[in-house]
Design a protein around this motif. Structure first.
Motif, PDB file in Angstrom:
ATOM      1  N   GLY A 460       0.786  -1.223   0.000  1.00 29.98           N
ATOM      2  CA  GLY A 460       0.000   0.000   0.000  1.00 29.98           C
ATOM      3  C   GLY A 460       0.820   1.276   0.000  1.00 29.98           C
ATOM      4  O   GLY A 460       0.255   2.373  -0.102  1.00 29.98           O
ATOM      5  N   TYR A 461       2.113   1.157   0.095  1.00 29.52           N
ATOM      6  CA  TYR A 461       2.973   2.340   0.203  1.00 29.52           C
ATOM      7  C   TYR A 461       3.123   3.029  -1.149  1.00 29.52           C
ATOM      8  O   TYR A 461       3.190   2.360  -2.202  1.00 29.52           O
ATOM      9  N   GLU A 462       3.185   4.356  -1.149  1.00 33.89           N
ATOM     10  CA  GLU A 462       3.404   5.117  -2.377  1.00 33.89           C
ATOM     11  C   GLU A 462       4.891   5.057  -2.731  1.00 33.89           C
ATOM     12  O   GLU A 462       5.702   5.886  -2.288  1.00 33.89           O
ATOM     13  N   LYS A 463       5.224   4.039  -3.535  1.00 32.37           N
ATOM     14  CA  LYS A 463       6.639   3.761  -3.806  1.00 32.37           C
ATOM     15  C   LYS A 463       7.224   4.616  -4.932  1.00 32.37           C
ATOM     16  O   LYS A 463       8.438   4.755  -5.039  1.00 32.37           O
ATOM     17  N   GLN A 464       6.360   5.189  -5.755  1.00 33.93           N
ATOM     18  CA  GLN A 464       6.874   5.940  -6.898  1.00 33.93           C
ATOM     19  C   GLN A 464       7.686   7.149  -6.456  1.00 33.93           C
ATOM     20  O   GLN A 464       8.665   7.533  -7.115  1.00 33.93           O
ATOM     21  N   ALA A 465       7.300   7.737  -5.334  1.00 33.19           N
ATOM     22  CA  ALA A 465       8.066   8.885  -4.832  1.00 33.19           C
ATOM     23  C   ALA A 465       9.504   8.489  -4.503  1.00 33.19           C
ATOM     24  O   ALA A 465      10.415   9.320  -4.563  1.00 33.19           O
ATOM     25  N   LEU A 466       9.685   7.215  -4.145  1.00 32.25           N
ATOM     26  CA  LEU A 466      11.037   6.724  -3.874  1.00 32.25           C
ATOM     27  C   LEU A 466      11.786   6.386  -5.160  1.00 32.25           C
ATOM     28  O   LEU A 466      12.975   6.684  -5.296  1.00 32.25           O
ATOM     29  N   THR A 467      11.080   5.767  -6.095  1.00 35.74           N
ATOM     30  CA  THR A 467      11.760   5.209  -7.273  1.00 35.74           C
ATOM     31  C   THR A 467      11.991   6.225  -8.385  1.00 35.74           C
ATOM     32  O   THR A 467      12.875   6.028  -9.225  1.00 35.74           O
ATOM     33  N   ASP A 468      11.228   7.310  -8.419  1.00 30.19           N
ATOM     34  CA  ASP A 468      11.411   8.295  -9.489  1.00 30.19           C
ATOM     35  C   ASP A 468      12.841   8.818  -9.522  1.00 30.19           C
ATOM     36  O   ASP A 468      13.461   8.926 -10.589  1.00 30.19           O
ATOM     37  N   ALA A 469      13.385   9.128  -8.334  1.00 32.60           N
ATOM     38  CA  ALA A 469      14.747   9.668  -8.288  1.00 32.60           C
ATOM     39  C   ALA A 469      15.773   8.640  -8.740  1.00 32.60           C
ATOM     40  O   ALA A 469      16.781   8.970  -9.370  1.00 32.60           O
ATOM     41  N   VAL A 470      15.495   7.361  -8.420  1.00 35.10           N
ATOM     42  CA  VAL A 470      16.415   6.296  -8.823  1.00 35.10           C
ATOM     43  C   VAL A 470      16.467   6.186 -10.341  1.00 35.10           C
ATOM     44  O   VAL A 470      17.557   6.117 -10.948  1.00 35.10           O
ATOM     45  N   TRP A 471      15.273   6.185 -10.982  1.00 38.96           N
ATOM     46  CA  TRP A 471      15.250   6.065 -12.433  1.00 38.96           C
ATOM     47  C   TRP A 471      15.799   7.314 -13.123  1.00 38.96           C
ATOM     48  O   TRP A 471      16.415   7.236 -14.194  1.00 38.96           O
ATOM     49  N   ALA A 472      15.564   8.464 -12.486  1.00 41.89           N
ATOM     50  CA  ALA A 472      16.122   9.688 -13.064  1.00 41.89           C
ATOM     51  C   ALA A 472      17.643   9.619 -13.089  1.00 41.89           C
ATOM     52  O   ALA A 472      18.289  10.004 -14.077  1.00 41.89           O
TER      53      ALA A 472
END
Length: 484
Positions: A460-472
Protein backbone atom coordinates in the motif's frame (compact mmCIF):
# COMPACT_ATOMS: atom_id res chain seq x y z
CA UNK A 1 -25.45 7.61 39.46
CA UNK A 2 -21.80 7.88 38.44
CA UNK A 3 -20.09 6.25 35.47
CA UNK A 4 -18.77 3.38 37.60
CA UNK A 5 -22.16 2.62 39.12
CA UNK A 6 -23.87 2.69 35.72
CA UNK A 7 -21.28 0.27 34.37
CA UNK A 8 -21.51 -2.12 37.34
CA UNK A 9 -25.31 -2.11 37.25
CA UNK A 10 -25.17 -3.67 33.79
CA UNK A 11 -22.69 -6.46 34.51
CA UNK A 12 -24.83 -9.19 36.08
CA UNK A 13 -27.41 -9.15 33.29
CA UNK A 14 -27.81 -12.87 32.75
CA UNK A 15 -25.08 -13.20 30.12
CA UNK A 16 -23.73 -16.69 29.47
CA UNK A 17 -20.07 -16.47 30.54
CA UNK A 18 -18.38 -19.85 30.87
CA UNK A 19 -15.24 -20.50 32.92
CA UNK A 20 -13.95 -23.91 34.01
CA UNK A 21 -17.07 -25.58 32.63
CA UNK A 22 -19.51 -23.50 34.65
CA UNK A 23 -21.58 -20.39 34.04
CA UNK A 24 -20.39 -17.39 36.06
CA UNK A 25 -23.48 -15.77 37.54
CA UNK A 26 -21.71 -13.04 39.52
CA UNK A 27 -18.95 -11.45 37.47
CA UNK A 28 -18.38 -8.62 39.94
CA UNK A 29 -17.68 -10.98 42.82
CA UNK A 30 -15.87 -13.75 40.95
CA UNK A 31 -12.10 -13.84 41.65
CA UNK A 32 -11.30 -14.34 37.97
CA UNK A 33 -13.04 -11.10 37.01
CA UNK A 34 -13.25 -8.90 40.11
CA UNK A 35 -9.78 -7.32 39.79
CA UNK A 36 -10.27 -6.23 36.20
CA UNK A 37 -13.78 -4.94 36.84
CA UNK A 38 -12.41 -2.91 39.73
CA UNK A 39 -9.74 -1.46 37.44
CA UNK A 40 -12.37 -0.46 34.88
CA UNK A 41 -14.44 1.06 37.69
CA UNK A 42 -11.49 3.21 38.79
CA UNK A 43 -10.98 4.42 35.23
CA UNK A 44 -14.64 5.36 35.00
CA UNK A 45 -14.33 7.23 38.29
CA UNK A 46 -11.90 9.54 36.49
CA UNK A 47 -14.70 10.66 34.17
CA UNK A 48 -16.60 11.94 37.20
CA UNK A 49 -13.51 13.62 38.66
CA UNK A 50 -13.91 17.41 38.28
CA UNK A 51 -10.21 17.81 37.48
CA UNK A 52 -9.65 14.84 35.13
CA UNK A 53 -13.13 14.32 33.70
CA UNK A 54 -13.03 17.24 31.24
CA UNK A 55 -9.94 15.69 29.62
CA UNK A 56 -11.78 12.39 29.10
CA UNK A 57 -15.20 13.54 27.93
CA UNK A 58 -17.16 15.90 25.68
CA UNK A 59 -20.79 16.96 25.76
CA UNK A 60 -23.20 14.77 23.81
CA UNK A 61 -24.98 16.93 21.22
CA UNK A 62 -28.18 14.98 21.94
CA UNK A 63 -28.27 14.87 25.75
CA UNK A 64 -25.78 17.52 26.83
CA UNK A 65 -24.22 14.99 29.21
CA UNK A 66 -20.48 14.22 29.27
CA UNK A 67 -19.55 11.14 27.19
CA UNK A 68 -16.25 9.48 26.37
CA UNK A 69 -14.01 11.31 23.89
CA UNK A 70 -13.51 8.17 21.81
CA UNK A 71 -16.95 8.97 20.35
CA UNK A 72 -15.94 12.44 19.19
CA UNK A 73 -15.77 12.97 15.43
CA UNK A 74 -12.77 15.34 15.28
CA UNK A 75 -13.37 18.48 13.24
CA UNK A 76 -10.05 20.16 14.02
CA UNK A 77 -6.47 19.34 14.89
CA UNK A 78 -7.23 20.43 18.45
CA UNK A 79 -10.07 17.91 18.78
CA UNK A 80 -7.83 15.17 17.44
CA UNK A 81 -5.32 16.03 20.16
CA UNK A 82 -8.12 16.02 22.74
CA UNK A 83 -8.88 12.42 21.84
CA UNK A 84 -5.22 11.45 22.09
CA UNK A 85 -4.97 13.07 25.52
CA UNK A 86 -7.90 11.00 26.74
CA UNK A 87 -6.26 7.80 25.47
CA UNK A 88 -3.05 8.88 27.19
CA UNK A 89 -4.74 9.16 30.57
CA UNK A 90 -6.31 5.70 30.56
CA UNK A 91 -3.24 4.04 29.03
CA UNK A 92 -0.93 5.66 31.56
CA UNK A 93 -3.13 4.50 34.46
CA UNK A 94 -3.05 0.91 33.16
CA UNK A 95 0.61 0.98 31.96
CA UNK A 96 -0.56 0.00 28.47
CA UNK A 97 -1.57 -3.42 29.82
CA UNK A 98 -5.24 -3.18 28.82
CA UNK A 99 -5.92 -3.14 25.10
CA UNK A 100 -9.69 -3.45 25.08
CA UNK A 101 -10.95 -0.59 27.20
CA UNK A 102 -13.38 0.10 24.32
CA UNK A 103 -11.36 3.00 22.90
CA UNK A 104 -10.54 0.80 19.89
CA UNK A 105 -14.07 -0.43 19.17
CA UNK A 106 -15.58 2.96 19.99
CA UNK A 107 -13.18 4.56 17.53
CA UNK A 108 -14.16 2.07 14.85
CA UNK A 109 -17.82 2.86 15.42
CA UNK A 110 -17.12 6.59 15.34
CA UNK A 111 -15.33 6.15 12.03
CA UNK A 112 -18.20 4.17 10.52
CA UNK A 113 -20.63 6.81 11.73
CA UNK A 114 -18.55 9.56 10.13
CA UNK A 115 -18.39 7.58 6.85
CA UNK A 116 -21.92 6.20 7.04
CA UNK A 117 -23.13 7.76 3.80
CA UNK A 118 -20.43 6.06 1.69
CA UNK A 119 -20.54 2.64 3.37
CA UNK A 120 -23.04 -0.19 3.52
CA UNK A 121 -24.75 -2.78 1.39
CA UNK A 122 -27.31 -2.64 -1.35
CA UNK A 123 -30.33 -2.21 0.93
CA UNK A 124 -29.28 1.39 1.67
CA UNK A 125 -30.03 1.11 5.39
CA UNK A 126 -26.47 1.15 6.74
CA UNK A 127 -26.32 4.90 7.35
CA UNK A 128 -29.57 5.00 9.32
CA UNK A 129 -28.77 1.90 11.39
CA UNK A 130 -25.18 2.80 12.22
CA UNK A 131 -26.17 6.36 13.15
CA UNK A 132 -28.83 5.12 15.55
CA UNK A 133 -26.46 2.58 17.06
CA UNK A 134 -23.62 5.11 17.36
CA UNK A 135 -25.82 7.61 19.20
CA UNK A 136 -27.19 5.00 21.55
CA UNK A 137 -23.73 3.59 22.25
CA UNK A 138 -22.29 7.06 22.82
CA UNK A 139 -25.01 8.32 25.14
CA UNK A 140 -25.30 5.06 27.11
CA UNK A 141 -21.48 4.81 27.13
CA UNK A 142 -21.54 1.15 26.30
CA UNK A 143 -18.34 -0.81 26.69
CA UNK A 144 -17.74 -2.93 23.60
CA UNK A 145 -15.30 -5.27 21.92
CA UNK A 146 -14.92 -6.97 18.56
CA UNK A 147 -15.32 -10.64 17.61
CA UNK A 148 -13.83 -10.91 14.13
CA UNK A 149 -11.75 -14.03 13.58
CA UNK A 150 -12.86 -17.56 12.74
CA UNK A 151 -11.88 -20.30 15.18
CA UNK A 152 -8.81 -22.29 14.10
CA UNK A 153 -10.19 -25.65 13.00
CA UNK A 154 -8.63 -26.33 9.61
CA UNK A 155 -6.93 -23.26 8.19
CA UNK A 156 -6.25 -25.02 4.89
CA UNK A 157 -9.96 -24.83 4.04
CA UNK A 158 -12.42 -22.05 3.45
CA UNK A 159 -15.39 -21.74 5.80
CA UNK A 160 -17.77 -23.36 3.31
CA UNK A 161 -15.38 -26.30 2.81
CA UNK A 162 -15.40 -27.44 6.42
CA UNK A 163 -17.34 -30.59 7.35
CA UNK A 164 -19.75 -28.47 9.35
CA UNK A 165 -20.65 -25.32 7.39
CA UNK A 166 -21.70 -23.68 10.66
CA UNK A 167 -18.28 -23.98 12.29
CA UNK A 168 -17.61 -20.39 11.31
CA UNK A 169 -20.37 -17.89 11.95
CA UNK A 170 -23.00 -17.73 9.23
CA UNK A 171 -26.69 -17.10 8.70
CA UNK A 172 -29.00 -20.07 9.27
CA UNK A 173 -32.24 -18.42 8.23
CA UNK A 174 -34.04 -15.11 8.08
CA UNK A 175 -37.22 -14.31 9.99
CA UNK A 176 -39.58 -11.40 10.33
CA UNK A 177 -37.69 -10.31 13.44
CA UNK A 178 -34.14 -10.67 12.16
CA UNK A 179 -31.48 -13.19 11.16
CA UNK A 180 -30.64 -16.38 13.03
CA UNK A 181 -26.91 -17.12 13.13
CA UNK A 182 -24.88 -20.14 14.16
CA UNK A 183 -21.13 -20.68 14.55
CA UNK A 184 -18.29 -19.07 16.46
CA UNK A 185 -15.97 -16.07 16.48
CA UNK A 186 -12.74 -15.36 18.34
CA UNK A 187 -10.75 -13.78 20.02
CA UNK A 188 -13.19 -11.51 21.80
CA UNK A 189 -10.83 -9.89 24.29
CA UNK A 190 -12.75 -8.37 27.18
CA UNK A 191 -16.03 -10.01 26.17
CA UNK A 192 -17.11 -10.92 29.74
CA UNK A 193 -16.88 -7.26 30.79
CA UNK A 194 -18.50 -5.43 27.88
CA UNK A 195 -22.05 -4.41 27.04
CA UNK A 196 -21.83 -4.99 23.29
CA UNK A 197 -20.14 -7.27 20.77
CA UNK A 198 -19.31 -5.95 17.28
CA UNK A 199 -19.23 -8.90 14.91
CA UNK A 200 -18.06 -9.14 11.30
CA UNK A 201 -15.42 -11.08 9.29
CA UNK A 202 -11.88 -9.75 9.54
CA UNK A 203 -10.67 -11.27 6.27
CA UNK A 204 -12.19 -10.73 2.86
CA UNK A 205 -14.85 -13.24 1.84
CA UNK A 206 -15.39 -14.43 -1.73
CA UNK A 207 -18.84 -13.93 -3.23
CA UNK A 208 -19.43 -17.67 -2.91
CA UNK A 209 -19.41 -17.25 0.88
CA UNK A 210 -21.87 -14.40 1.15
CA UNK A 211 -23.72 -16.08 4.03
CA UNK A 212 -20.57 -15.62 6.09
CA UNK A 213 -20.33 -11.93 5.15
CA UNK A 214 -22.55 -10.27 7.73
CA UNK A 215 -21.96 -7.40 10.13
CA UNK A 216 -23.99 -6.83 13.28
CA UNK A 217 -23.83 -5.72 16.92
CA UNK A 218 -25.54 -7.39 19.86
CA UNK A 219 -25.70 -7.15 23.64
CA UNK A 220 -23.41 -9.64 25.36
CA UNK A 221 -26.46 -11.05 27.15
CA UNK A 222 -28.26 -12.02 23.92
CA UNK A 223 -29.99 -15.42 24.26
CA UNK A 224 -28.10 -18.15 22.41
CA UNK A 225 -24.75 -16.33 22.77
CA UNK A 226 -22.15 -18.10 24.91
CA UNK A 227 -18.86 -16.48 25.96
CA UNK A 228 -16.34 -19.29 26.53
CA UNK A 229 -13.33 -17.99 28.45
CA UNK A 230 -9.78 -19.23 28.40
CA UNK A 231 -8.10 -20.12 31.69
CA UNK A 232 -8.05 -17.16 34.05
CA UNK A 233 -4.67 -15.53 34.62
CA UNK A 234 -6.02 -13.31 37.38
CA UNK A 235 -4.74 -13.48 40.93
CA UNK A 236 -6.24 -12.30 44.18
CA UNK A 237 -2.78 -11.64 45.65
CA UNK A 238 -2.04 -8.05 44.70
CA UNK A 239 1.33 -7.89 46.47
CA UNK A 240 2.76 -10.93 44.73
CA UNK A 241 0.98 -10.44 41.39
CA UNK A 242 0.47 -6.68 40.91
CA UNK A 243 -0.36 -6.98 37.19
CA UNK A 244 -2.26 -10.27 37.10
CA UNK A 245 -4.52 -9.12 39.92
CA UNK A 246 -5.57 -5.97 38.05
CA UNK A 247 -5.23 -6.32 34.29
CA UNK A 248 -6.37 -9.75 33.04
CA UNK A 249 -8.79 -8.66 30.32
CA UNK A 250 -9.79 -12.24 29.49
CA UNK A 251 -10.01 -13.62 25.95
CA UNK A 252 -12.97 -15.63 24.77
CA UNK A 253 -14.55 -17.56 21.95
CA UNK A 254 -18.09 -16.38 21.31
CA UNK A 255 -20.46 -19.17 20.28
CA UNK A 256 -23.73 -18.31 18.55
CA UNK A 257 -26.22 -21.13 19.07
CA UNK A 258 -29.01 -20.09 16.70
CA UNK A 259 -28.99 -16.58 18.15
CA UNK A 260 -31.51 -14.09 16.80
CA UNK A 261 -30.05 -10.78 15.63
CA UNK A 262 -32.79 -8.11 15.27
CA UNK A 263 -32.92 -6.40 11.90
CA UNK A 264 -32.09 -2.99 13.39
CA UNK A 265 -28.79 -4.50 14.59
CA UNK A 266 -27.92 -6.10 11.23
CA UNK A 267 -25.79 -3.48 9.48
CA UNK A 268 -24.69 -5.49 6.42
CA UNK A 269 -25.97 -8.86 5.20
CA UNK A 270 -24.62 -11.23 2.53
CA UNK A 271 -22.28 -8.64 1.02
CA UNK A 272 -18.52 -9.41 1.05
CA UNK A 273 -17.62 -6.23 -0.85
CA UNK A 274 -19.53 -3.99 1.55
CA UNK A 275 -17.92 -5.69 4.55
CA UNK A 276 -14.48 -5.21 3.06
CA UNK A 277 -15.20 -1.54 2.41
CA UNK A 278 -16.08 -1.16 6.10
CA UNK A 279 -12.83 -2.93 7.07
CA UNK A 280 -10.81 -0.61 4.83
CA UNK A 281 -12.64 2.63 5.60
CA UNK A 282 -9.90 5.29 5.96
CA UNK A 283 -11.71 7.17 8.74
CA UNK A 284 -12.29 4.10 10.91
CA UNK A 285 -8.75 2.83 10.27
CA UNK A 286 -7.09 6.11 11.22
CA UNK A 287 -9.23 6.81 14.28
CA UNK A 288 -8.88 3.27 15.64
CA UNK A 289 -5.12 3.08 15.13
CA UNK A 290 -4.53 6.22 17.19
CA UNK A 291 -5.45 4.67 20.59
CA UNK A 292 -3.58 1.43 19.85
CA UNK A 293 -0.33 3.31 19.26
CA UNK A 294 -0.88 5.45 22.36
CA UNK A 295 -1.29 2.26 24.37
CA UNK A 296 1.82 0.71 22.80
CA UNK A 297 3.86 3.78 23.74
CA UNK A 298 2.85 3.58 27.40
CA UNK A 299 3.51 -0.14 27.52
CA UNK A 300 7.02 0.28 26.15
CA UNK A 301 7.62 3.12 28.60
CA UNK A 302 6.56 0.78 31.39
CA UNK A 303 9.00 -1.91 30.25
CA UNK A 304 11.82 0.61 29.90
CA UNK A 305 11.17 1.94 33.42
CA UNK A 306 11.25 -1.56 34.90
CA UNK A 307 14.45 -2.33 32.99
CA UNK A 308 16.16 0.75 34.41
CA UNK A 309 15.02 0.00 37.97
CA UNK A 310 16.10 -3.66 37.74
CA UNK A 311 19.59 -2.64 36.65
CA UNK A 312 19.90 0.04 39.33
CA UNK A 313 18.56 -2.20 42.09
CA UNK A 314 21.18 -4.89 41.50
CA UNK A 315 24.00 -2.47 40.64
CA UNK A 316 24.27 -3.51 37.00
CA UNK A 317 23.57 -0.15 35.37
CA UNK A 318 27.29 0.63 35.09
CA UNK A 319 28.05 -2.34 32.81
CA UNK A 320 28.37 -1.34 29.16
CA UNK A 321 26.36 -4.26 27.81
CA UNK A 322 23.51 -3.43 30.22
CA UNK A 323 23.60 0.23 29.20
CA UNK A 324 23.40 -0.86 25.58
CA UNK A 325 20.28 -2.91 26.31
CA UNK A 326 18.67 -0.12 28.32
CA UNK A 327 19.47 2.22 25.45
CA UNK A 328 17.66 -0.11 23.10
CA UNK A 329 14.54 0.13 25.28
CA UNK A 330 14.75 3.92 25.11
CA UNK A 331 15.16 3.78 21.33
CA UNK A 332 11.94 1.74 21.15
CA UNK A 333 10.06 4.28 23.25
CA UNK A 334 11.32 7.30 21.36
CA UNK A 335 10.71 5.67 17.96
CA UNK A 336 7.05 5.04 18.75
CA UNK A 337 6.71 8.48 20.35
CA UNK A 338 8.15 10.12 17.23
CA UNK A 339 5.79 8.16 14.98
CA UNK A 340 2.82 9.20 17.11
CA UNK A 341 3.94 12.82 16.93
CA UNK A 342 4.41 12.51 13.17
CA UNK A 343 0.92 11.10 12.78
CA UNK A 344 -0.49 14.12 14.59
CA UNK A 345 1.76 16.65 12.84
CA UNK A 346 0.76 15.26 9.43
CA UNK A 347 -2.93 15.11 10.32
CA UNK A 348 -5.34 16.74 7.90
CA UNK A 349 -9.07 16.84 7.21
CA UNK A 350 -10.66 14.44 4.75
CA UNK A 351 -13.13 15.73 2.11
CA UNK A 352 -15.91 15.56 4.69
CA UNK A 353 -14.00 17.75 7.14
CA UNK A 354 -13.06 14.95 9.57
CA UNK A 355 -9.55 15.42 10.88
CA UNK A 356 -7.50 12.23 10.74
CA UNK A 357 -4.01 11.35 11.95
CA UNK A 358 -1.62 10.25 9.22
CA UNK A 359 -2.00 6.50 8.88
CA UNK A 360 1.49 5.63 7.60
CA UNK A 361 3.31 6.53 10.86
CA UNK A 362 0.64 4.74 12.92
CA UNK A 363 0.86 1.62 10.77
CA UNK A 364 4.65 1.72 11.05
CA UNK A 365 4.42 1.95 14.84
CA UNK A 366 1.99 -0.96 15.04
CA UNK A 367 4.19 -3.11 12.82
CA UNK A 368 7.29 -2.25 14.83
CA UNK A 369 5.41 -3.02 18.04
CA UNK A 370 4.99 -6.66 17.03
CA UNK A 371 8.80 -6.95 17.11
CA UNK A 372 9.67 -4.33 19.71
CA UNK A 373 7.67 -5.85 22.54
CA UNK A 374 9.05 -9.42 22.42
CA UNK A 375 12.54 -7.94 22.22
CA UNK A 376 11.83 -5.64 25.17
CA UNK A 377 10.74 -8.62 27.28
CA UNK A 378 13.90 -10.48 26.25
CA UNK A 379 15.99 -7.55 27.45
CA UNK A 380 14.30 -7.62 30.87
CA UNK A 381 15.08 -11.34 31.09
CA UNK A 382 18.73 -10.66 30.29
CA UNK A 383 19.06 -7.86 32.82
CA UNK A 384 17.32 -9.60 35.72
CA UNK A 385 18.67 -13.06 34.82
CA UNK A 386 18.84 -15.39 37.85
CA UNK A 387 17.58 -12.61 40.08
CA UNK A 388 14.06 -13.53 39.03
CA UNK A 389 14.53 -16.79 40.91
CA UNK A 390 15.89 -14.95 43.96
CA UNK A 391 12.46 -14.14 45.34
CA UNK A 392 10.48 -15.73 48.18
CA UNK A 393 7.29 -17.54 47.32
CA UNK A 394 5.28 -14.81 49.06
CA UNK A 395 5.94 -11.29 50.26
CA UNK A 396 4.17 -12.24 53.47
CA UNK A 397 7.26 -14.27 54.45
CA UNK A 398 9.09 -11.06 55.31
CA UNK A 399 6.92 -10.80 58.42
CA UNK A 400 7.60 -14.39 59.56
CA UNK A 401 10.57 -16.26 60.97
CA UNK A 402 12.45 -15.93 57.66
CA UNK A 403 12.34 -12.14 57.86
CA UNK A 404 15.94 -11.65 59.05
CA UNK A 405 17.28 -13.97 56.32
CA UNK A 406 15.28 -12.18 53.63
CA UNK A 407 16.53 -8.80 54.78
CA UNK A 408 20.13 -10.00 54.62
CA UNK A 409 20.16 -12.05 51.43
CA UNK A 410 17.42 -10.56 49.28
CA UNK A 411 18.42 -6.90 49.41
CA UNK A 412 19.81 -5.01 46.44
CA UNK A 413 22.60 -2.55 45.77
CA UNK A 414 20.30 0.43 46.15
CA UNK A 415 17.27 -1.10 47.85
CA UNK A 416 16.31 -3.00 50.96
CA UNK A 417 14.98 -6.53 50.64
CA UNK A 418 11.33 -5.49 50.69
CA UNK A 419 11.80 -3.01 47.84
CA UNK A 420 13.93 -5.35 45.75
CA UNK A 421 11.57 -8.30 46.09
CA UNK A 422 8.53 -6.16 45.22
CA UNK A 423 10.27 -4.93 42.07
CA UNK A 424 11.27 -8.41 40.96
CA UNK A 425 7.75 -9.71 41.67
CA UNK A 426 6.38 -6.95 39.46
CA UNK A 427 8.93 -7.64 36.72
CA UNK A 428 8.21 -11.38 36.84
CA UNK A 429 4.50 -10.70 36.45
CA UNK A 430 5.45 -8.83 33.27
CA UNK A 431 7.85 -11.40 31.76
CA UNK A 432 7.20 -14.84 33.29
CA UNK A 433 3.65 -15.21 34.54
CA UNK A 434 0.79 -16.69 32.49
CA UNK A 435 -0.44 -13.13 31.94
CA UNK A 436 3.01 -12.18 30.68
CA UNK A 437 3.04 -14.99 28.12
CA UNK A 438 -0.40 -13.96 26.96
CA UNK A 439 0.76 -10.35 26.48
CA UNK A 440 3.78 -11.35 24.42
CA UNK A 441 1.56 -13.47 22.18
CA UNK A 442 -0.95 -10.65 21.96
CA UNK A 443 1.58 -8.02 20.93
CA UNK A 444 2.93 -10.30 18.22
CA UNK A 445 -0.45 -10.94 16.61
CA UNK A 446 -3.12 -8.46 17.70
CA UNK A 447 -2.74 -6.46 14.47
CA UNK A 448 -2.79 -9.66 12.44
CA UNK A 449 -0.13 -11.95 11.06
CA UNK A 450 3.08 -9.82 11.14
CA UNK A 451 4.16 -11.23 7.78
CA UNK A 452 0.92 -10.04 6.22
CA UNK A 453 0.91 -6.67 7.98
CA UNK A 454 4.46 -5.87 6.86
CA UNK A 455 3.66 -7.03 3.32
CA UNK A 456 0.45 -5.02 3.36
CA UNK A 457 2.33 -1.87 4.31
CA UNK A 458 4.73 -2.48 1.43
CA UNK A 459 1.92 -3.08 -1.08
CA UNK A 460 0.00 0.00 0.00
CA UNK A 461 2.97 2.34 0.20
CA UNK A 462 3.40 5.12 -2.38
CA UNK A 463 6.64 3.76 -3.81
CA UNK A 464 6.87 5.94 -6.90
CA UNK A 465 8.07 8.88 -4.83
CA UNK A 466 11.04 6.72 -3.87
CA UNK A 467 11.76 5.21 -7.27
CA UNK A 468 11.41 8.29 -9.49
CA UNK A 469 14.75 9.67 -8.29
CA UNK A 470 16.41 6.30 -8.82
CA UNK A 471 15.25 6.06 -12.43
CA UNK A 472 16.12 9.69 -13.06
CA UNK A 473 19.68 8.98 -11.95
CA UNK A 474 19.87 5.69 -13.89
CA UNK A 475 18.67 7.30 -17.13
CA UNK A 476 20.91 10.31 -16.68
CA UNK A 477 23.89 8.04 -16.04
CA UNK A 478 23.17 6.18 -19.25
CA UNK A 479 23.51 9.46 -21.10
CA UNK A 480 26.73 10.20 -19.34
CA UNK A 481 25.18 12.92 -17.18
CA UNK A 482 26.09 13.52 -13.56
CA UNK A 483 23.82 13.21 -10.58
CA UNK A 484 24.08 16.88 -9.60
Amino acid sequence: MGARQRYLSRRNDGRSVWLNGQVVHDLIGHPAFAGTIDTIGKLLDLQDDPHVGPSLTFRSPDTGQPVNLAYLVPRSREELLQKQTAYDIWSERTFGMMSRLSDYSRSLLTGWYASRHVLGGGDGQFAEKIERYYRESRDQEWFSTTALHDPQVDRSKRSSQLDDPYTHLRIVRETEDGIVVRGAKMIATGAPYVDELLVYPYHRRPQSEERYATMFAIPAATPGVHIICRESFASAEREDHPLSSRFDEMDAVVVFDDALIPWERVFIKDDPDAIWAVRQDPVAVALSQQPTVVRLLHKLEFVAAIGHELAATIGAQHFLHVQEKLGELIVQVETVRALLLAAHEQAKPNPSGVWLPAVEPLTTARNLGSRFYPRAIEILQQIGAGGFMQVPSSLAERNGPLGPFLERYYRGAEADADTRVKLFKLAWDLIGSPLASRHELYERFYSGDPVRTYASQYLGYEKQALTDAVWALAKANGRGEGSV
